[in-house]
Design a protein around this motif. Structure first.
Motif, PDB file in Angstrom:
ATOM      1  N   PHE A  80       0.801  -1.222   0.000  1.00 45.61           N
ATOM      2  CA  PHE A  80       0.000   0.000   0.000  1.00 45.61           C
ATOM      3  C   PHE A  80       0.837   1.277   0.000  1.00 45.61           C
ATOM      4  O   PHE A  80       0.484   2.273   0.631  1.00 45.61           O
ATOM      5  CB  PHE A  80      -0.940  -0.009   1.202  1.00 45.61           C
ATOM      6  N   GLY A  81       1.967   1.237  -0.667  1.00 49.01           N
ATOM      7  CA  GLY A  81       2.807   2.423  -0.778  1.00 49.01           C
ATOM      8  C   GLY A  81       3.702   2.675   0.412  1.00 49.01           C
ATOM      9  O   GLY A  81       4.432   3.675   0.444  1.00 49.01           O
ATOM     10  N   ASP A  82       3.694   1.804   1.427  1.00 48.16           N
ATOM     11  CA  ASP A  82       4.558   1.980   2.603  1.00 48.16           C
ATOM     12  C   ASP A  82       5.996   1.610   2.255  1.00 48.16           C
ATOM     13  O   ASP A  82       6.257   0.777   1.373  1.00 48.16           O
ATOM     14  CB  ASP A  82       4.082   1.094   3.751  1.00 48.16           C
ATOM     15  N   THR A  83       6.926   2.226   2.978  1.00 52.86           N
ATOM     16  CA  THR A  83       8.342   1.910   2.804  1.00 52.86           C
ATOM     17  C   THR A  83       8.697   0.715   3.675  1.00 52.86           C
ATOM     18  O   THR A  83       8.582   0.770   4.908  1.00 52.86           O
ATOM     19  CB  THR A  83       9.219   3.110   3.185  1.00 52.86           C
ATOM     20  N   ILE A  84       9.102  -0.358   3.046  1.00 49.81           N
ATOM     21  CA  ILE A  84       9.440  -1.600   3.745  1.00 49.81           C
ATOM     22  C   ILE A  84      10.845  -2.004   3.326  1.00 49.81           C
ATOM     23  O   ILE A  84      11.103  -2.305   2.152  1.00 49.81           O
ATOM     24  CB  ILE A  84       8.454  -2.736   3.394  1.00 49.81           C
ATOM     25  N   ASP A  85      11.770  -2.007   4.280  1.00 51.68           N
ATOM     26  CA  ASP A  85      13.136  -2.419   3.977  1.00 51.68           C
ATOM     27  C   ASP A  85      13.264  -3.934   4.090  1.00 51.68           C
ATOM     28  O   ASP A  85      12.586  -4.573   4.910  1.00 51.68           O
ATOM     29  CB  ASP A  85      14.134  -1.742   4.927  1.00 51.68           C
ATOM     30  N   LEU A  86      14.159  -4.480   3.279  1.00 51.67           N
ATOM     31  CA  LEU A  86      14.401  -5.922   3.240  1.00 51.67           C
ATOM     32  C   LEU A  86      15.859  -6.196   3.575  1.00 51.67           C
ATOM     33  O   LEU A  86      16.761  -5.709   2.877  1.00 51.67           O
ATOM     34  CB  LEU A  86      14.065  -6.470   1.850  1.00 51.67           C
ATOM     35  N   HIS A  87      16.112  -6.934   4.648  1.00 50.67           N
ATOM     36  CA  HIS A  87      17.465  -7.315   5.045  1.00 50.67           C
ATOM     37  C   HIS A  87      17.606  -8.829   4.899  1.00 50.67           C
ATOM     38  O   HIS A  87      16.850  -9.589   5.504  1.00 50.67           O
ATOM     39  CB  HIS A  87      17.743  -6.917   6.493  1.00 50.67           C
ATOM     40  N   ILE A  88      18.570  -9.240   4.115  1.00 57.00           N
ATOM     41  CA  ILE A  88      18.789 -10.669   3.863  1.00 57.00           C
ATOM     42  C   ILE A  88      20.117 -11.081   4.487  1.00 57.00           C
ATOM     43  O   ILE A  88      21.177 -10.513   4.159  1.00 57.00           O
ATOM     44  CB  ILE A  88      18.804 -10.964   2.351  1.00 57.00           C
ATOM     45  N   PHE A  89      20.059 -12.043   5.384  1.00 61.23           N
ATOM     46  CA  PHE A  89      21.257 -12.552   6.058  1.00 61.23           C
ATOM     47  C   PHE A  89      21.564 -13.947   5.500  1.00 61.23           C
ATOM     48  O   PHE A  89      20.748 -14.867   5.653  1.00 61.23           O
ATOM     49  CB  PHE A  89      21.043 -12.625   7.563  1.00 61.23           C
ATOM     50  N   ILE A  90      22.720 -14.081   4.886  1.00 60.64           N
ATOM     51  CA  ILE A  90      23.115 -15.368   4.299  1.00 60.64           C
ATOM     52  C   ILE A  90      24.274 -15.938   5.111  1.00 60.64           C
ATOM     53  O   ILE A  90      25.358 -15.355   5.156  1.00 60.64           O
ATOM     54  CB  ILE A  90      23.531 -15.209   2.824  1.00 60.64           C
ATOM     55  N   ASP A  91      24.019 -17.051   5.758  1.00 64.10           N
ATOM     56  CA  ASP A  91      25.064 -17.683   6.564  1.00 64.10           C
ATOM     57  C   ASP A  91      26.069 -18.382   5.650  1.00 64.10           C
ATOM     58  O   ASP A  91      25.717 -18.886   4.575  1.00 64.10           O
ATOM     59  CB  ASP A  91      24.445 -18.686   7.537  1.00 64.10           C
ATOM     60  N   HIS A  92      27.322 -18.419   6.088  1.00 62.13           N
ATOM     61  CA  HIS A  92      28.389 -19.057   5.306  1.00 62.13           C
ATOM     62  C   HIS A  92      28.381 -20.566   5.549  1.00 62.13           C
ATOM     63  O   HIS A  92      27.965 -21.039   6.609  1.00 62.13           O
ATOM     64  CB  HIS A  92      29.738 -18.475   5.718  1.00 62.13           C
ATOM     65  N   PHE A  93      28.836 -21.314   4.572  1.00 59.56           N
ATOM     66  CA  PHE A  93      28.969 -22.753   4.798  1.00 59.56           C
ATOM     67  C   PHE A  93      30.141 -23.015   5.730  1.00 59.56           C
ATOM     68  O   PHE A  93      30.988 -22.150   5.964  1.00 59.56           O
ATOM     69  CB  PHE A  93      29.156 -23.493   3.466  1.00 59.56           C
ATOM     70  N   HIS A  94      30.176 -24.219   6.299  1.00 63.41           N
ATOM     71  CA  HIS A  94      31.238 -24.572   7.231  1.00 63.41           C
ATOM     72  C   HIS A  94      32.579 -24.582   6.517  1.00 63.41           C
ATOM     73  O   HIS A  94      32.762 -25.251   5.491  1.00 63.41           O
ATOM     74  CB  HIS A  94      30.982 -25.945   7.854  1.00 63.41           C
ATOM     75  N   ASN A  95      33.558 -23.845   7.051  1.00 61.36           N
ATOM     76  CA  ASN A  95      34.894 -23.803   6.433  1.00 61.36           C
ATOM     77  C   ASN A  95      35.660 -25.101   6.613  1.00 61.36           C
ATOM     78  O   ASN A  95      36.698 -25.309   6.005  1.00 61.36           O
ATOM     79  CB  ASN A  95      35.712 -22.650   7.024  1.00 61.36           C
ATOM     80  N   SER A  96      35.135 -25.972   7.463  1.00 59.27           N
ATOM     81  CA  SER A  96      35.809 -27.260   7.686  1.00 59.27           C
ATOM     82  C   SER A  96      35.463 -28.280   6.608  1.00 59.27           C
ATOM     83  O   SER A  96      35.838 -29.444   6.701  1.00 59.27           O
ATOM     84  CB  SER A  96      35.411 -27.814   9.063  1.00 59.27           C
ATOM     85  N   SER A  97      34.710 -27.836   5.596  1.00 62.11           N
ATOM     86  CA  SER A  97      34.322 -28.763   4.537  1.00 62.11           C
ATOM     87  C   SER A  97      35.551 -29.351   3.852  1.00 62.11           C
ATOM     88  O   SER A  97      36.577 -28.690   3.694  1.00 62.11           O
ATOM     89  CB  SER A  97      33.461 -28.026   3.501  1.00 62.11           C
ATOM     90  N   SER A  98      35.442 -30.608   3.445  1.00 63.64           N
ATOM     91  CA  SER A  98      36.556 -31.259   2.754  1.00 63.64           C
ATOM     92  C   SER A  98      36.713 -30.670   1.362  1.00 63.64           C
ATOM     93  O   SER A  98      35.794 -30.054   0.810  1.00 63.64           O
ATOM     94  CB  SER A  98      36.300 -32.769   2.672  1.00 63.64           C
ATOM     95  N   SER A  99      37.857 -30.870   0.774  1.00 63.19           N
ATOM     96  CA  SER A  99      38.150 -30.292  -0.542  1.00 63.19           C
ATOM     97  C   SER A  99      37.233 -30.854  -1.619  1.00 63.19           C
ATOM     98  O   SER A  99      36.960 -30.198  -2.629  1.00 63.19           O
ATOM     99  CB  SER A  99      39.613 -30.568  -0.919  1.00 63.19           C
ATOM    100  N   SER A 100      36.699 -32.072  -1.403  1.00 60.45           N
ATOM    101  CA  SER A 100      35.855 -32.688  -2.418  1.00 60.45           C
ATOM    102  C   SER A 100      34.510 -31.975  -2.565  1.00 60.45           C
ATOM    103  O   SER A 100      33.964 -31.898  -3.673  1.00 60.45           O
ATOM    104  CB  SER A 100      35.624 -34.171  -2.086  1.00 60.45           C
ATOM    105  N   ASP A 101      33.964 -31.486  -1.451  1.00 61.48           N
ATOM    106  CA  ASP A 101      32.679 -30.790  -1.576  1.00 61.48           C
ATOM    107  C   ASP A 101      32.822 -29.283  -1.447  1.00 61.48           C
ATOM    108  O   ASP A 101      31.835 -28.564  -1.387  1.00 61.48           O
ATOM    109  CB  ASP A 101      31.651 -31.309  -0.559  1.00 61.48           C
ATOM    110  N   LEU A 102      34.063 -28.773  -1.406  1.00 55.74           N
ATOM    111  CA  LEU A 102      34.266 -27.332  -1.315  1.00 55.74           C
ATOM    112  C   LEU A 102      33.782 -26.640  -2.586  1.00 55.74           C
ATOM    113  O   LEU A 102      33.125 -25.605  -2.526  1.00 55.74           O
ATOM    114  CB  LEU A 102      35.749 -27.028  -1.068  1.00 55.74           C
ATOM    115  N   GLY A 103      34.091 -27.235  -3.730  1.00 61.12           N
ATOM    116  CA  GLY A 103      33.683 -26.633  -4.999  1.00 61.12           C
ATOM    117  C   GLY A 103      32.182 -26.480  -5.122  1.00 61.12           C
ATOM    118  O   GLY A 103      31.689 -25.374  -5.405  1.00 61.12           O
TER     119      GLY A 103
END
Length: 617
Positions: A80-103
């Motif tokens: 209805f014409g109101d100002t609505i802000d959108l904040h999107i938070f994207i979490d990172h994948f686990h850095n401990s992932s093995s090299s096979s599934d890193l790609g």
């Protein structure tokens, strides 16, 4: 060939009149007074008297199809014409992932970022927060918002949610009606959930049997599938969380299904923390009930932290107008029902400030048990809280607390949690018009006499006790060790006074008796100065009975109650003991130590019950 200019002016005039009609016909009614709250508001978006901000917080991880479905549903809603802000938070994948599934993980993250970057949000600012480390669901929720004012609201959605086009229209109406409309405002409401109510977290709790006419109700449980959060309670929660986290206090709440969740998942989830906070504060959430498994927000329950594999939508999305309900209907707060974690109905606001207001309180109580009239004169808060937890554990529901005056903090806290209260000073003033100044003990003693008559007339036995005692059974009836032929019992040592409800007891404890007793209280109390400290109602009545036809039976010599100071923490209590009592002069630390040894100190560091105990209604 272009139409004449006059034709344009006519069309413009008709359009302006139409817009004016729509605005005036569907706008909110003006705020009404507390004495005459509205029955129903039918809402249409308009500018609030207090400007507020509304921000959507989307919490995402690694599900591209989920977040695309979620964002598309949000952008399809009506704003209805109101100002609505959108904040999107994207979490990172686990850095401990093995090299096979890193790609594949990097490729998936980049696809999500590409989609979010290219997503058009036409209603306000779009902000993307891509984390450098995996923080998990708890931090995603807790770090998504710190309110900067009391006019700032957020709507939190996880990425596997889908919302109705009506969701914002409903939430805006709810904010206007339950936050900015004073007659419907309560500081104990922390927000609103759009998900379909379907879960009772208290073990052995009641089923959710809601009336088909119920559209909105209040329930303590937070809803993670589309939750509107109010600013002040959320800020209070964050500070509470920081304090408990720093001290190493865990969000353990026995008797709750969510306690098992925390033991399995630990700090990967945040809801046990918020549930423990809500339990300690006595806060509530607004829920919808649209029937036929419909809701304004649904979860597709995609595979992730909460689900090992996709379970599918939990409800049906309410997408447009429905002929059997009006989803924008907003009843008055006074008409909404309140439910705790056991889905037991709570009755807030039961306060008697006049003698005539005690009857309606008694009408809310079950007939099968006595009414405990509990004095809180000179009581300590932790002792009161512990007593309440014992009432809940033993399913003692028929009790009334006597709060000395309207200045007591307990008067604001106990009734909103569903505990019935008598304001002694104000009830006393409603009984007598005497200008004579009386002590708090005199006022309470007089009021007790009148209230006992009200209790007897309503068909209940009356038990007069203090907060310095604990019952040991759910129904501490006088058993065969006491003659059932008598109607009046006293325990001077235990400070207990009991009256059985019968035609003979009502004939004795009538208006003339109560008036004579009330006129004698001042002299009876001052006969022994120690009574001003002890407030022993049983002793006062016994001394009055010496000159009146009142036969009293003592319960002091039959083991009905035991003194806490005399109980060894290692010994088992006699089976005929109904009460544990202690002197009002006994310091709190000693009381707590003795009760802990007996396993009877059942409040935590927040002075709230350590456990939720559900009893079937």
């Amino acid at each position: 060939m272009a139409p004449p200019k006059k034709h344009y002016l006519s069309l413009l005039l008709l359009l302006s009149l139409f817009i004016l009609f729509i605005f005036t016909h569907f706008s909110l009614s003006p705020p009404t007074s507390l004495s005459n709250p509205p029955i129903t508001h039918f809402l249409s978006p308009q500018k609030p008297s207090n400007p507020f901000t509304f921000t959507i917080k989307v919490l995402a991880f690694d599900r591209l199809s989920s977040i695309s479905r979620c964002l598309n549903s949000l952008s399809s809603a009506r704003y209805f014409g109101d100002t609505i802000d959108l904040h999107i938070f994207i979490d990172h994948f686990h850095n401990s992932s093995s090299s096979s599934d890193l790609g594949p993980k990097l490729e998936n993250s980049h696809k999500i970022l590409d989609f979010v970057d290219g997503f058009k949000w036409a209603f306000g600012k779009k902000l993307v927060h891509y984390r450098t480390l995996n923080v998990g669901l708890q931090a995603q929720w807790l770090e998504s918002w710190w309110p900067s004012s009391d006019d700032e609201f957020v709507f939190v959605v996880e990425d596997d949610l889908e919302v109705s086009p009506l969701y914002y229209q409903f939430l805006k109406g709810l904010i206007l009606n339950y936050y900015y409309n004073y007659s419907n405002f309560s500081p104990w409401i922390y927000g609103a959930s759009l998900q379909r109510p379907r879960f009772v977290p208290g073990k052995h709790g009641n089923k959710m049997n809601l009336d088909s006419g119920t559209r909105l109700f209040l329930y303590q449980l937070v809803g993670t599938w589309g939750q509107l959060l109010f600013p002040r309670p959320w800020k209070e929660f964050r500070l509470w969380y920081d304090d408990h986290k720093a001290k190493g206090i865990k969000p353990v709440l026995e008797g709750m299904v969510t306690n098992g969740w925390y033991k399995r998942m630990g700090e990967r989830i945040w809801t046990p923390w918020f549930i423990k906070f809500v339990h300690s504060r006595g806060y509530y959430n607004i829920y919808t009930n649209f029937l036929h498994e419909r809701a304004l927000s649904i979860s597709h329950r995609d595979a992730g932290v909460n689900y090992g594999k996709t379970a599918g939508p939990d409800s049906q999305l309410l997408e447009g107008k429905s002929f059997d309900i009006n989803p924008l209907e907003m009843p008055s707060l006074s008409n909404l029902e309140w439910y705790d974690f056991c889905f037991k109905r709570i009755l807030p606001g039961r306060v008697a400030k006049k003698l005539d207001e005690i009857g309606p309180i008694l009408h809310t109580m079950g007939k099968q048990k006595p009414v405990l009239l509990v004095s809180l004169l000179n009581s300590r808060e932790a002792i009161i809280r512990n007593l309440i937890c014992h009432f809940e554990r033993l399913n003692i529901q028929n009790y009334i607390f006597m709060v000395p005056n309207s200045k007591s903090d307990l008067l604001h806290d106990l009734p909103r949690r569903g505990h019935p209260v008598i304001v002694t000073e104000e009830v006393f003033d409603s009984i007598t018009r005497s200008k004579k100044t009386s002590s708090e003990l005199v006022k309470e003693t007089v009021v007790k006499a009148y209230v006992i008559k009200k209790i007897l007339d309503s068909g209940f036995d009356s038990w007069v006790i203090t907060s310095d005692m604990l019952p040991l059974s759910s129904n501490p009836e006088l058993d065969s060790t006491i003659s059932i032929k008598n109607n009046f019992y006293v325990g001077k040592n235990s400070r207990i006074f009991v009256v059985r409800s019968s035609s003979s007891s009502q004939a004795v404890w009538d208006v003339r008796f109560v008036e004579k007793f009330a006129s004698s209280v001042e002299s009876l109390v001052t006969q022994d100065s120690s009574q001003k400290e002890k407030g022993n109602f049983a002793d006062i009545v016994e001394r009055f009975a010496e000159n009146h036809a009142l036969r009293l039976k003592s319960v002091d010599d039959i083991g009905f109650s035991l003194k806490l100071e005399e109980v060894n923490g290692n010994q088992s209590l006699p089976t005929d003991t109904k009460m544990i009592t202690w002197s009002a002069a006994m310091d709190r630390d000693s009381v707590r130590k003795h009760l802990e040894e007996l396993g009877m100190w059942i409040i935590d560091s927040d002075s709230s019950c350590k456990a939720v105990i559900c009893h079937q209604s």
